[in-house]
Design a protein around this motif. Structure first.
Motif, mmCIF file in Angstrom:
data_model
loop_
_atom_site.group_PDB
_atom_site.id
_atom_site.type_symbol
_atom_site.label_atom_id
_atom_site.label_comp_id
_atom_site.label_asym_id
_atom_site.label_seq_id
_atom_site.Cartn_x
_atom_site.Cartn_y
_atom_site.Cartn_z
ATOM 1 N N VAL A 24 0.847 -1.195 0.000
ATOM 2 C CA VAL A 24 0.000 0.000 0.000
ATOM 3 C C VAL A 24 0.883 1.245 0.000
ATOM 4 N N ARG A 25 0.597 2.160 -0.905
ATOM 5 C CA ARG A 25 1.396 3.386 -1.017
ATOM 6 C C ARG A 25 0.647 4.560 -0.387
ATOM 7 N N THR A 26 1.399 5.443 0.261
ATOM 8 C CA THR A 26 0.809 6.560 0.997
ATOM 9 C C THR A 26 0.942 7.866 0.226
ATOM 10 N N ILE A 27 -0.147 8.612 0.157
ATOM 11 C CA ILE A 27 -0.131 9.972 -0.377
ATOM 12 C C ILE A 27 -0.181 10.921 0.813
ATOM 13 N N PRO A 28 0.761 11.843 0.918
ATOM 14 C CA PRO A 28 0.862 12.664 2.129
ATOM 15 C C PRO A 28 -0.231 13.727 2.249
ATOM 16 N N PHE A 29 -0.430 14.174 3.469
ATOM 17 C CA PHE A 29 -1.142 15.407 3.769
ATOM 18 C C PHE A 29 -0.099 16.477 4.063
ATOM 19 N N ARG A 30 -0.490 17.715 3.946
ATOM 20 C CA ARG A 30 0.371 18.826 4.345
ATOM 21 C C ARG A 30 -0.071 19.306 5.717
ATOM 22 N N ILE A 31 0.887 19.490 6.621
ATOM 23 C CA ILE A 31 0.612 20.034 7.948
ATOM 24 C C ILE A 31 1.102 21.474 7.986
ATOM 25 N N ARG A 32 0.198 22.380 8.374
ATOM 26 C CA ARG A 32 0.587 23.787 8.524
ATOM 27 C C ARG A 32 0.567 24.149 9.996
ATOM 28 N N ALA A 33 1.692 24.661 10.495
ATOM 29 C CA ALA A 33 1.797 25.095 11.878
ATOM 30 C C ALA A 33 2.385 26.504 11.870
ATOM 31 N N GLY A 34 1.520 27.505 12.007
ATOM 32 C CA GLY A 34 1.979 28.878 11.873
ATOM 33 C C GLY A 34 2.451 29.120 10.451
ATOM 34 N N ASP A 35 3.708 29.524 10.316
ATOM 35 C CA ASP A 35 4.263 29.751 8.977
ATOM 36 C C ASP A 35 5.132 28.576 8.521
ATOM 37 N N ARG A 36 5.059 27.454 9.237
ATOM 38 C CA ARG A 36 5.835 26.265 8.877
ATOM 39 C C ARG A 36 4.944 25.227 8.202
ATOM 40 N N PHE A 37 5.541 24.484 7.270
ATOM 41 C CA PHE A 37 4.826 23.408 6.593
ATOM 42 C C PHE A 37 5.681 22.146 6.659
ATOM 43 N N LEU A 38 5.010 21.009 6.839
ATOM 44 C CA LEU A 38 5.697 19.726 6.775
ATOM 45 C C LEU A 38 4.724 18.713 6.205
ATOM 46 N N ALA A 39 5.247 17.554 5.832
ATOM 47 C CA ALA A 39 4.418 16.515 5.229
ATOM 48 C C ALA A 39 4.125 15.424 6.245
ATOM 49 N N ASP A 40 2.857 14.999 6.304
ATOM 50 C CA ASP A 40 2.474 13.828 7.083
ATOM 51 C C ASP A 40 2.465 12.642 6.133
ATOM 52 N N THR A 41 3.451 11.761 6.288
ATOM 53 C CA THR A 41 3.594 10.596 5.405
ATOM 54 C C THR A 41 3.369 9.283 6.155
ATOM 55 N N ARG A 42 2.872 9.348 7.378
ATOM 56 C CA ARG A 42 2.726 8.185 8.256
ATOM 57 C C ARG A 42 4.081 7.554 8.573
ATOM 58 N N ASP A 43 5.044 8.400 8.847
ATOM 59 C CA ASP A 43 6.357 7.940 9.295
ATOM 60 C C ASP A 43 6.258 7.658 10.790
ATOM 61 N N GLU A 44 6.111 6.390 11.160
ATOM 62 C CA GLU A 44 5.865 6.047 12.552
ATOM 63 C C GLU A 44 7.030 6.423 13.463
ATOM 64 N N LEU A 289 -2.898 -2.562 15.469
ATOM 65 C CA LEU A 289 -2.691 -1.413 16.354
ATOM 66 C C LEU A 289 -1.613 -0.518 15.768
ATOM 67 N N ALA A 290 -1.925 0.766 15.612
ATOM 68 C CA ALA A 290 -0.983 1.700 15.005
ATOM 69 C C ALA A 290 -1.020 3.029 15.751
ATOM 70 N N PRO A 291 0.099 3.766 15.735
ATOM 71 C CA PRO A 291 0.045 5.141 16.226
ATOM 72 C C PRO A 291 -0.843 5.964 15.301
ATOM 73 N N MET A 292 -1.650 6.824 15.876
ATOM 74 C CA MET A 292 -2.575 7.633 15.096
ATOM 75 C C MET A 292 -1.802 8.625 14.231
ATOM 76 N N SER A 293 -2.218 8.752 12.978
ATOM 77 C CA SER A 293 -1.556 9.697 12.089
ATOM 78 C C SER A 293 -1.679 11.110 12.649
ATOM 79 N N LEU A 294 -0.719 11.963 12.333
ATOM 80 C CA LEU A 294 -0.783 13.343 12.789
ATOM 81 C C LEU A 294 -2.018 14.021 12.220
ATOM 82 N N THR A 295 -2.391 13.683 10.994
ATOM 83 C CA THR A 295 -3.576 14.272 10.368
ATOM 84 C C THR A 295 -4.822 14.014 11.198
ATOM 85 N N VAL A 296 -5.026 12.772 11.643
ATOM 86 C CA VAL A 296 -6.199 12.454 12.451
ATOM 87 C C VAL A 296 -6.041 13.016 13.857
#
Length: 318
Positions: A24-44, A289-296
């Protein structure tokens, strides 16, 4: 024989090792925190640090998850997918919770049209085929649907059969339950999104008497279905409910998905989880059982526990 890939966005709370094993391949979400951006790729491996930076103690909700735009999704698929297979089935987070499905659906025509040269250069003929499906679920519920789709493909089912199973059987059977820990966080997040899963009255009552709602999601809709005396009581009752489902033979597939916005070693130490694990082992049911994604997690708060199963006729929650 044409090759088919299963894709999921980063809100899919499937253990990374399982995703890799199933291809299964993952398509990332973008996380915005203030003026910073990072990718949520489910990197546990990165999640504990991300929780500390953007979730734990962050009642100001300065971080949010944003789906890629149509053109960005096209570019991601063209760079990472179209030259390596002939078709893909993208199983998305519920459209009622995110614009990811709408953006992905809008990216289909452009992805297919722009795929020809890339595929030719890679020695593949014809245009790429992309199907986008709204799972109507999030987190571990989405993961169960993705798991079953990947399993079917691995056992030789056609892409058409997988799409039919998801659209006509699996997504209607997906039930997700959530026990929040930080009520203020979830109340203010729900208010920002115009949701009523936790109202001001529920927040005040919960704060005063340590009451937590048991939130149920089915077919993209959420509602509070019960009250628990604190998160521990809610989790104990939820895990007992799942044991009842297993013993009753009510599961559509022999798997249960769970996600925790914290250290999952805590979960495996809970007596109620250990009881569920024993029951699941006796009945041949896999616990995912998995750590919850940052997006969720950004939408439900630190310490939230989510659990899902697929069932057409589950017993009532008590």
């Amino acid at each position: 024989m044409q090759e088919t890939a299963i894709l999921a966005d980063a809100a899919c709370d499937m253990p990374r090792a399982m995703m890799d094993a199933l291809g299964v391949r993952t398509i990332p979400f973008r996380i915005r925190a203030g003026d910073r951006f990072l990718a949520d790729t489910r990197d546990e491996d990165a999640l504990p640090d991300l929780y500390r930076q953007y979730l734990v103690g962050k009642q100001d909700h300065y971080a949010e998850s944003i789906p890629l735009l149509e053109r960005e999704l096209e570019d991601h698929l063209l760079r990472n997918v179209v030259a390596g297979c002939d078709r893909a089935i993208l199983l998305t987070i519920a459209s009622s919770r995110s614009k990811f499905y709408a953006n992905a659906n809008g990216a289909v025509v452009g992805t297919v049209a722009r795929s020809f040269k890339l595929r030719k250069d890679a020695g593949r003929s014809g245009l790429f085929d992309l199907t986008v499906i709204d799972t109507g679920a999030i987190g571990p519920g989405q993961a169960l649907i993705v798991r079953e789709a990947a399993r079917m493909l691995g056992e030789g089912a056609s892409a058409a059969a997988v799409v039919e199973a998801v659209e006509n059987r699996l997504r209607d059977a997906a039930h997700m339950f959530l026990i929040p820990d930080e009520l203020l966080y979830m109340y203010t997040r729900a208010k920002l999104k115009g949701e009523n899963s936790i109202t001001w009255g529920r927040y005040m009552l919960g704060s005063a008497f340590n009451i937590r709602p048991v939130i149920h999601m089915h077919r993209g809709e959420t509602e509070a279905i019960a009250k628990a005396r604190g998160p521990e009581d809610g989790i104990r009752r939820l895990l007992g409910h799942v044991e009842a489902c297993i013993r009753a033979g009510a599961l559509l597939t022999p798997a249960v998905g769970a996600a925790y916005a914290g250290d999952i070693d805590e979960v495996t130490s809970w007596p109620a989880w250990q009881s569920l694990a024993d029951t699941a082992a006796r009945h041949g049911v896999e616990l995912m059982l998995a750590p919850m994604s940052l997006t969720v997690a950004l939408n439900v708060g630190a310490g939230a526990f989510g659990l899902s199963y697929l069932s057409e006729m589950p017993p009532p929650f008590v």
